[in-house]
Design a protein around this motif. Structure first.
Motif, short mmCIF file in Angstrom:
data_model
loop_
_atom_site.label_atom_id
_atom_site.label_comp_id
_atom_site.label_asym_id
_atom_site.label_seq_id
_atom_site.Cartn_x
_atom_site.Cartn_y
_atom_site.Cartn_z
N LEU A 1 0.67 -1.29 0.01
CA LEU A 1 -0.09 0.21 -0.03
C LEU A 1 0.82 1.29 0.04
CD1 LEU A 1 -2.77 -1.07 2.52
CD2 LEU A 1 -2.90 -0.91 -0.05
N MET A 2 0.30 2.21 -0.70
CA MET A 2 1.27 3.50 -0.80
C MET A 2 0.37 4.66 -0.17
SD MET A 2 3.88 2.77 -2.64
CE MET A 2 4.47 1.63 -4.01
N LEU A 3 -0.49 4.32 0.98
CA LEU A 3 -1.08 5.58 1.34
C LEU A 3 -0.21 6.35 2.31
CD1 LEU A 3 -4.59 3.47 1.80
CD2 LEU A 3 -3.96 5.19 0.23
N VAL A 4 -0.57 7.46 2.66
CA VAL A 4 0.26 8.25 3.64
C VAL A 4 -0.61 8.18 4.92
CG1 VAL A 4 1.13 10.37 4.10
CG2 VAL A 4 1.07 9.57 1.77
N PRO A 5 -0.16 7.57 6.02
CA PRO A 5 -0.96 7.11 7.08
C PRO A 5 -1.49 8.59 7.78
CG PRO A 5 1.07 6.16 7.15
CD PRO A 5 0.99 6.90 6.09
N GLU A 6 -0.82 9.72 7.89
CA GLU A 6 -1.24 10.70 8.41
C GLU A 6 -2.10 11.57 7.81
OE1 GLU A 6 2.08 9.59 8.56
OE2 GLU A 6 1.86 8.82 10.73
N LEU A 7 -2.23 11.43 6.57
CA LEU A 7 -3.14 12.37 5.62
C LEU A 7 -4.40 11.53 5.76
CD1 LEU A 7 -1.02 13.22 2.72
CD2 LEU A 7 -1.46 14.56 4.65
N SER A 8 -5.41 12.46 5.53
CA SER A 8 -6.92 12.04 5.53
C SER A 8 -7.17 11.22 4.33
CB SER A 8 -7.99 13.08 5.67
OG SER A 8 -7.84 13.80 4.29
N VAL A 9 -8.47 10.47 4.59
CA VAL A 9 -8.94 9.67 3.56
C VAL A 9 -8.91 10.38 2.12
CG1 VAL A 9 -10.80 8.21 2.60
CG2 VAL A 9 -10.12 8.00 4.86
N GLY B 1 -6.39 -2.83 7.44
CA GLY B 1 -5.74 -3.26 6.03
C GLY B 1 -7.00 -3.19 5.04
N GLY B 2 -8.08 -3.98 5.20
CA GLY B 2 -8.89 -4.26 4.31
C GLY B 2 -9.47 -2.82 3.60
N HIS B 3 -9.88 -2.04 4.67
CA HIS B 3 -10.44 -0.55 4.11
C HIS B 3 -9.29 0.23 3.52
CE1 HIS B 3 -13.90 -1.32 6.62
NE2 HIS B 3 -14.55 -0.38 6.03
N GLN B 4 -7.95 -0.07 3.90
CA GLN B 4 -7.04 0.87 3.18
C GLN B 4 -6.97 0.28 1.61
OE1 GLN B 4 -3.44 1.43 5.17
NE2 GLN B 4 -4.25 2.16 7.05
N GLN B 5 -6.85 -1.04 1.90
CA GLN B 5 -6.75 -1.60 0.19
C GLN B 5 -7.95 -1.06 -0.66
OE1 GLN B 5 -4.48 -3.91 -1.18
NE2 GLN B 5 -5.16 -2.76 -2.79
N GLU C 1 -1.53 -7.92 -6.65
CA GLU C 1 -2.47 -8.57 -5.34
C GLU C 1 -3.16 -7.51 -4.58
OE1 GLU C 1 -0.30 -11.39 -3.41
OE2 GLU C 1 1.40 -11.53 -4.66
N PRO C 2 -4.27 -7.21 -5.22
CA PRO C 2 -5.31 -6.23 -4.37
C PRO C 2 -5.91 -7.11 -3.35
CG PRO C 2 -6.25 -7.06 -6.48
CD PRO C 2 -4.76 -7.67 -6.46
N SER C 3 -6.04 -8.36 -3.05
CA SER C 3 -7.03 -8.97 -2.36
C SER C 3 -6.44 -9.53 -0.96
CB SER C 3 -7.77 -10.29 -3.07
OG SER C 3 -6.69 -10.96 -3.46
N SER C 4 -4.98 -9.46 -0.97
CA SER C 4 -4.33 -10.23 0.01
C SER C 4 -4.80 -9.81 1.50
CB SER C 4 -2.88 -10.09 -0.08
OG SER C 4 -2.46 -8.95 0.02
N SER C 5 -5.17 -8.51 1.49
CA SER C 5 -5.66 -8.21 2.90
C SER C 5 -7.39 -7.89 2.94
CB SER C 5 -4.94 -6.98 3.40
OG SER C 5 -5.00 -5.97 2.41
N LEU C 6 -7.89 -8.34 2.06
CA LEU C 6 -9.44 -8.26 1.86
C LEU C 6 -10.17 -9.53 2.63
CD1 LEU C 6 -9.96 -6.60 -1.38
CD2 LEU C 6 -9.51 -5.54 0.76
N THR C 7 -11.14 -9.23 3.22
CA THR C 7 -12.32 -10.10 3.65
C THR C 7 -12.83 -11.06 2.54
OG1 THR C 7 -13.96 -8.91 3.92
CG2 THR C 7 -12.58 -9.03 5.89
#
Ligand SMILES: Nc1ncnc2c1ncn2[C@@H]1O[C@H](COP(=O)(O)OP(=O)(O)OP(=O)(O)O)[C@@H](O)[C@H]1O
Ligand SMILES: [Mg+2]
Length: 506
Positions: free
Chosen positions: A91-99, A148-152, A171-177
């Motif tokens: 994942l390449m999201l920046v944790p501190e920034l908002s959605v 993780g799932g939501h972040q994905q 590999e988009p699904s590895s942390s999804l339910t």
């Protein structure tokens, strides 16, 4: 009009002495969904990084034709402008920034005059997430608030916001339910209906089978075959990936559990933000010498919390009484647990498993460095010998133990984390989703290793969302639901239905 949306011809990519891609040719038709399959380290992610401009033109050999025209992109921006959008494996999201800020990073909506139009971006963010059926995310909160799932899914929404003609999902699904995966596959179907072309990478071959029209297999940086899915089966995909038939996905179990060696009593975990809420509520279990205990349950049921608390790694308030060989042991922190004879391979490799700035070898010996210390010096030779032995034992694919760990393919990083924990010679090994992102052949090797360790007397706890895997390898299975123990089954003619029923019934 060219028949192919994309052609990659003779792509060669070297990293120092490592030839990651060795002359790959692939062709993709407009509107199709291509499954890109190959073992860990085969070169899938590297090929997609070449395509998407992560590795700019000039750093690889070969040609890319996009809609019949040469594409010589020097940045991701250029390929995105051309309509090629990639969702990376990590994942390449920046944790501190908002959605919202993450969704519009580099793509901001601005007011006349140049200031950011937060209202418009927040509105659009809510819309984008709604398209993915996500209605429980507050777009102004930092991304790190979400699992993780939501972040994905947020990452996928970010890609959808870019109007892709070709969407690459690594590999988009590895942390999804499983319900999130169902949503993801539906999204891909509807994108396909809109004419978007997809390249889909996953080690979960049932997803590939469900969604892909064409299968491209690669092995050791070379193209093996391109075949319509209607002429393929999961078995044939596996055979092309590994270069031989694999008629068995799980090794034979031939060990018999002994006496009880380990007990966890009254494990309770409280929500860090709301201590009145219990995420695990008074769960107790035992483990026998040489036993493999599977822990099944729906995602969010409290499985990771349970094993983290046992290991002293749970991030909120918790209680647990832990006994090893009949004696109470202190497992209030991971370090104390390791000293007492426990080891855990966490679910979230990127945040809790690897230290990205260190090499493969340094990561592996991190927990046992004292073993190589003599008179305040590290015996580098002994350390290297140990590292090389582990690399050989786990068939870890790396050109050298001195490379940065982040240069390894996903599945091989997982093996390095496993090696790090095995070096502590634990009596009790806790594995949380040990085969996430690991290819079928390497999965078999990890199962074989678990069975060998069990035969030598190690007791192993394995949390896994893949029920097949739980049934394939466990001696006994605990089912957790809503933080409580819902079942304890000996794995004898046990079925997925039994486990699922236990997981959802009160
Ligand atoms: N930056 C790098 N430096 C050195 N070697 C690299 C680098 N990136 C990739 N490699 C090597 O290139 C090969 C292909 O890696 P890649 O990540 O493309 O595999 P993959 O098919 O995506 O595997 P996985 O299924 O595990 O994700 C591996 O041997 C890897 O170690
Ligand atoms: Mg990869």
């Amino acid at each position: 009009m060219n028949e192919y949306l994309l052609e990659m011809r003779g792509i060669v990519k070297q990293f120092g002495g490592v030839r990651a891609l060795d002359g790959i040719d692939i062709k993709v038709r407009a509107g199709e969904c291509v499954g890109l399959c190959g073992e860990n380290g085969a070169g899938k992610s590297t090929l997609m990084k070449v395509l998407s401009g992560v590795y700019p033109h000039g750093t690889y050999d070969g040609d890319i034709l996009w809609q019949g025209e040469p594409l010589r992109a020097t940045s991701i921006r250029e390929t995105e402008a051309a309509g090629i959008v990639i969702i990376h494996q990590e994942l390449m999201l920046v944790p501190e920034l908002s959605v919202t800020e993450n969704l519009f990073l580099g793509n901001e909506i601005r007011l006349p005059g140049g200031r950011m139009d937060y209202d418009a971006m927040n509105r659009r963010a809510v819309e984008l997430l709604a398209e993915l059926n996500i209605n429980d995310v507050n777009v102004v909160l930092p991304v790190k608030q979400y699992g993780g799932g939501h972040q994905q899914l947020i990452e996928i929404a970010k890609a959808l916001n870019k109007n892709a003609r070709l969407l690459i999902l690594d590999e988009p699904s590895s942390s999804l339910t499983s319900s999130e995966i169902a949503i993801l596959l539906d999204i891909i179907r509807s994108l396909k209906a809109k004419g978007v072309t997809c390249i889909y990478i996953s080690h979960k071959l049932d997803e590939i089978e469900a969604i892909c029209d064409t299968i491209v297999t690669i092995r050791d940086g070379r193209h093996i075959a391109t075949t319509p899915m209607r002429d393929m089966s999961v078995e044939r995909i596996i055979a092309q990936m590994v270069g031989r038939e694999m008629n068995q996905l799980y090794p034979q179990r031939q060990h018999t559990p002994g006496n009880i060696v380990f007990e966890a009593r009254h494990v309770t975990c409280r929500d860090p933000d709301n201590p009145r809420r219990k995420r695990v509520d008074d769960v107790s279990f035992t483990l026998r010498r040489g036993e493999i205990l599977g822990i099944a349950g729906l995602v969010g049921a409290g499985r990771t919390e349970l094993v983290s608390a046992v290991f002293g790694a749970y991030e909120g308030p918790f209680e647990a009484e832990v006994l090893l060989e009949g004696r109470p042991i202190d497992t209030s922190s991971p370090l104390k647990s390791i000293r007492a004879g426990l080891a855990m391979v966490p679910e979230d490799r990127k945040h809790h498993g690897i230290v990205p700035d260190l090499s493969v070898g340094q990561n592996m010996t991190l927990a046992v460095l004292h073993q190589f210390a003599h008179a305040s010096r590290i015996d580098g030779e002994a350390e290297l010998r140990t590292v090389n032995e582990e690399i050989a034992r786990l068939k870890l694919k790396t050109a050298s133990p001195f490379l940065p760990i982040t240069s390894l393919s996903g599945g091989n990083q997982q093996k390095a984390v496993l090696a790090k924990m095995l070096l502590t010679r634990p009596k009790i090994l806790i594995l949380d989703e040990p085969t996430r992102g690991v290819d079928v052949g390497a999965k078999f090797e990890i199962y074989q290793l678990m069975l060998d360790l069990a035969r030598q007397g190690m007791a192993i706890v394995m949390v896994s969302s893949e029920l097949q895997e739980v049934l394939g390898i466990s001696d006994r299975v605990l089912v957790i639901g809503e933080g409580r123990l819902r079942g304890d089954f000996v794995n004898d003619n046990l079925t997925q239905e039994t486990l699922l029923t236990a997981a959802i019934t009160h």
